[in-house]
Design an enzyme around this catalytic site. Structure first.
Site, PDB file in Angstrom:
ATOM      1  N   VAL A  10      18.940  17.611  44.210  1.00  0.00           N
ATOM      2  CA  VAL A  10      18.784  17.706  45.784  1.00  0.00           C
ATOM      3  C   VAL A  10      18.448  16.378  45.979  1.00  0.00           C
ATOM      4  O   VAL A  10      17.205  15.771  45.274  1.00  0.00           O
ATOM      5  CB  VAL A  10      17.722  18.762  45.863  1.00  0.00           C
ATOM      6  CG1 VAL A  10      17.503  19.026  47.489  1.00  0.00           C
ATOM      7  CG2 VAL A  10      18.053  20.152  45.541  1.00  0.00           C
ATOM      8  N   ASP A  69      14.544  35.845  42.920  1.00  0.00           N
ATOM      9  CA  ASP A  69      14.006  34.747  42.739  1.00  0.00           C
ATOM     10  C   ASP A  69      12.805  34.268  43.377  1.00  0.00           C
ATOM     11  O   ASP A  69      12.698  32.841  43.786  1.00  0.00           O
ATOM     12  CB  ASP A  69      14.997  33.546  42.082  1.00  0.00           C
ATOM     13  CG  ASP A  69      14.221  32.727  41.238  1.00  0.00           C
ATOM     14  OD1 ASP A  69      13.224  33.065  40.507  1.00  0.00           O
ATOM     15  OD2 ASP A  69      14.945  31.452  40.789  1.00  0.00           O
TER      16      ASP A  69
END
Length: 661
Positions: free
Chosen positions: A342, A453
């Protein structure tokens, strides 16, 4: 060679002591090669972790392998079904392998009585279902170690009398560990540690080893070669190429050649439009290839199946995203993981964004990538990270999100300098906003969404400590006529719903359990799973529930969030977290019930504080009277009113309490 760690049980689930081992695998001076080896666990009811040191700090790598029957196992595949394989970080040394079981192999004992974990040279391991039983007879496996000479780097070592690099060699510092290594200089080959071990390579013997043209001859030199013009040719200095020697006949040839070249130039100009048209068409085909390779067709199918639109999602060009990230400069990296990297980016309109770039050449990431787009397009909630757009016409797919400025909730809880700034009120606000976002996903989205998650690293915070739920790569859309899904177990150890791990039945209550662990982290400041804690406290969910049952809550709460005023609030929130952590999903509240309860408790607290402020202001006004006595009725926000008399010096005397309304 390194040992195999084995964890075996009899058919009643009792451990076999002679098969339980905890292996320390390396000499401290050597480092496990992270490019040549893999960490592997084998078994249908097996978890294993690799503990070691990186830069003198403890580090863990965890592997989980499960299956219901031997028929589930696929030979040659090691992706979590009967076999789990993971990378070893660079510079990992002094490692220990530990193997354990989720249910003592009771359900799989007839075909898999043992779990195994080991480090092995990657090209020496190809998983087979026969290993589920046969590995108990393997004692050692081949591994590759990285080694160096001494403990000093090149700058110091080359000035010492015991410097090992021989003639025509050069010294280099390894990326990990201490010491140095040697290699032959360019143009030499051999053993760099011997005095004359590096010998000159004759590049002229093999044509592929030099770039001399047909008008040149190759002349070998120590450490290299040079190209010289053959007889009858000379070097044309401006062009740097060999040309024939000039003569009358050659001049005529040159004239004819010039005329031919001019004619060729006119012909090329006439057909230039063909070239540009062909190049444009090739570029379009390349983009179409990347679009299909990156799951564009799968995305269209998903959008069609769920009747969704991408009108609000921008399609970015590769040039826009390159400019936004300074060509993906390392200084722009925000984080890295199994999905890829990212980057922080700045668009042309100065909007700051987060750009998620998948791993190159990893087809297994494409479905997760398209799944994340499909899920995020449906979501419009202030506490869910917003998707700005994507780019599929590149070598690797890219997602563009809003940039969240303050990092992850995990950093704020577990970093001591940040944790002290995270007051109980901020933690309560974050829990309430996160619960609201998850309740929205479960109950208010156009199609119910299970995050799968939920954890503190997937909850981001802005400068105002507003929570943003992120990372929907593992999420699942739930058809309206279903309440559960059969899936391969996926999530993070410490947050995983035990019922989901046992049954592979994914429900909304699985998110509720994970959120219960997040609330326990907010209350205690402890990590969800830590192998540094005593075994009884290793799993936060279990130790948290035990503490509440044994009336030890105040002993485990983070010290700086507790005061005399908020003890009852903390107890109510802790009991709500305990309900979320029930082992059976049916005993847990829904996410909507959790969100409503947290909001109700917060509103009660705000209302209580508001009444206290009103009462304090009225009292201060009455105390300002100093010349005479009088009576006044004061509303204190309950079902009674209080008559209070003040004398000339402001002393308060309670006269009577009577029923109000």
């Amino acid at each position: 060679m390194m040992d195999n760690d084995i964890d075996c049980y009899d058919k009643n689930g009792r451990p076999k002591s002679n098969f339980m081992r905890k292996r320390s695998l390396t000499n401290p001076i050597f480092i496990i090669s992270h490019t040549k080896n893999k960490f592997v666990s084998v078994g249908c009811d097996t978890f294993a972790y690799l503990k070691g040191f990186m830069n003198d700090k403890p580090f863990y790598s965890v592997c989980l392998s499960v299956c219901d029957s031997k028929s589930d196992v696929v030979n040659g595949s090691c992706s979590g079904i009967g076999c789990c394989k993971t990378d070893i970080p660079g510079g990992f040394k002094n490692i220990t392998v530990v193997t354990g079981s989720l249910n003592n192999h009771i359900d799989v004992w007839d075909f898999n009585p043992c779990g195994y974990a080991f480090v092995i040279r990657e090209d020496k391991f190809n998983f087979s279902s026969a290993y589920l039983t046969a590995l108990q007879y393997y004692k050692t496996f081949p591994v590759v170690l990285d080694w160096t000479i001494g403990s000093e780097k090149c700058d110091l070592a080359r000035n010492k009398s015991n410097y090992m690099c021989g003639e025509n060699s050069k010294c280099f510092d390894p990326k990990y560990g201490s010491g140095y290594r040697c290699e032959c200089k360019d143009g030499y080959r051999g053993n760099p540690y011997l005095d004359h071990g590096c010998q000159d390579i004759n590049e002229c013997r093999v044509k592929d080893n030099n770039n001399c043209t047909s008008k040149e001859k190759c002349v070998n030199k120590p450490g290299g070669y040079e190209c010289r013009c053959i007889e009858g040719h000379h070097l044309d200095e401006p062009e740097g190429v060999c040309v024939p020697d000039r003569s009358a006949g050659q001049s005529s040839v040159a004239i004819y050649l010039a005329v031919g070249l001019f004619s060729l130039l006119l012909l090329l100009m006439g057909y230039s439009w063909i070239y540009w048209g062909f190049k444009r068409r090739k570029l379009i085909k390349l983009k179409e290839k990347f679009f299909q390779q990156n799951g564009g067709l799968l995305l269209k199918q998903q959008l069609s199946n769920h009747q969704m639109s991408v009108e609000t999602t921008k399609i970015f060009t590769i040039e826009e995203l390159k400019n936004a990230t300074n060509n993906y400069d390392e200084s722009r990296v925000l984080g890295q993981g199994g999905y890829g990297t990212v980057y922080k980016g700045v668009l042309s309109d100065n909007t700051i964004v987060a750009i998620k770039k998948s791993k190159i050449g990893d087809p297994s990431q494409i479905e997760q990538f398209i799944n994340e787009i499909t899920v995020l397009i449906q979501i419009n909630h202030r506490n869910v990270v917003k998707l700005f757009g994507c780019c599929l016409e590149t070598e690797v797919p890219l997602l563009v999100y809003e940039f969240i400025t303050n990092g992850t909730l995990s950093n704020h809880i577990h970093d001591k300098s940040l944790s002290s700034l995270l007051s109980w009120e901020k933690r309560w606000k974050i829990a309430t906003e996160t619960a609201g976002a998850l309740a929205y996903l479960h109950s208010s989205a156009s199609m119910p969404i299970i995050h799968r998650d939920v954890k503190t690293t997937n909850i981001l915070l802005d400068d105002n400590y507003t929570a943003k739920v992120a990372d929907f790569g593992a999420s699942r859309l739930v058809p309206l006529d279903q309440t559960q899904l059969n899936t391969l177990v996926q999530g993070t150890l410490g947050y995983l719903d035990p019922e989901y791990m046992q049954t592979s039945q994914l429900t909304e209550k699985s998110d509720v359990y994970s959120f219960g662990v997040v609330m326990a982290e907010l209350l205690t400041g402890k990590k969800a799973l830590s192998f540094d804690r005593p075994e009884i406290e290793r799993n936060l969910a279990i130790s948290f529930v035990s503490a509440i049952k044994e009336d030890r809550l105040l002993q485990i709460l983070e010290d700086h969030i507790v005061n005399e005023v908020n003890i009852e609030q903390l107890k109510e929130v802790a009991n709500l977290a305990k309900r979320c952590l029930s082992l059976r999903g049916e005993d847990r509240p829904s996410m909507k019930e959790v969100a409503v309860e947290l909001e109700r408790l917060r509103n009660m607290e705000k209302h209580s504080l508001g009444n206290i402020d009103v009462y304090a202001k009225k009292t201060e006004h009455l105390l300002s009277a100093t010349s005479h006595s009088f009576n006044v009725d004061v509303d204190i926000g309950c079902s009674t009113s209080t008559t209070v008399e003040y004398d000339s010096i402001g002393d308060q005397v309670l006269k009577s309490v009577k029923d109000g309304r």
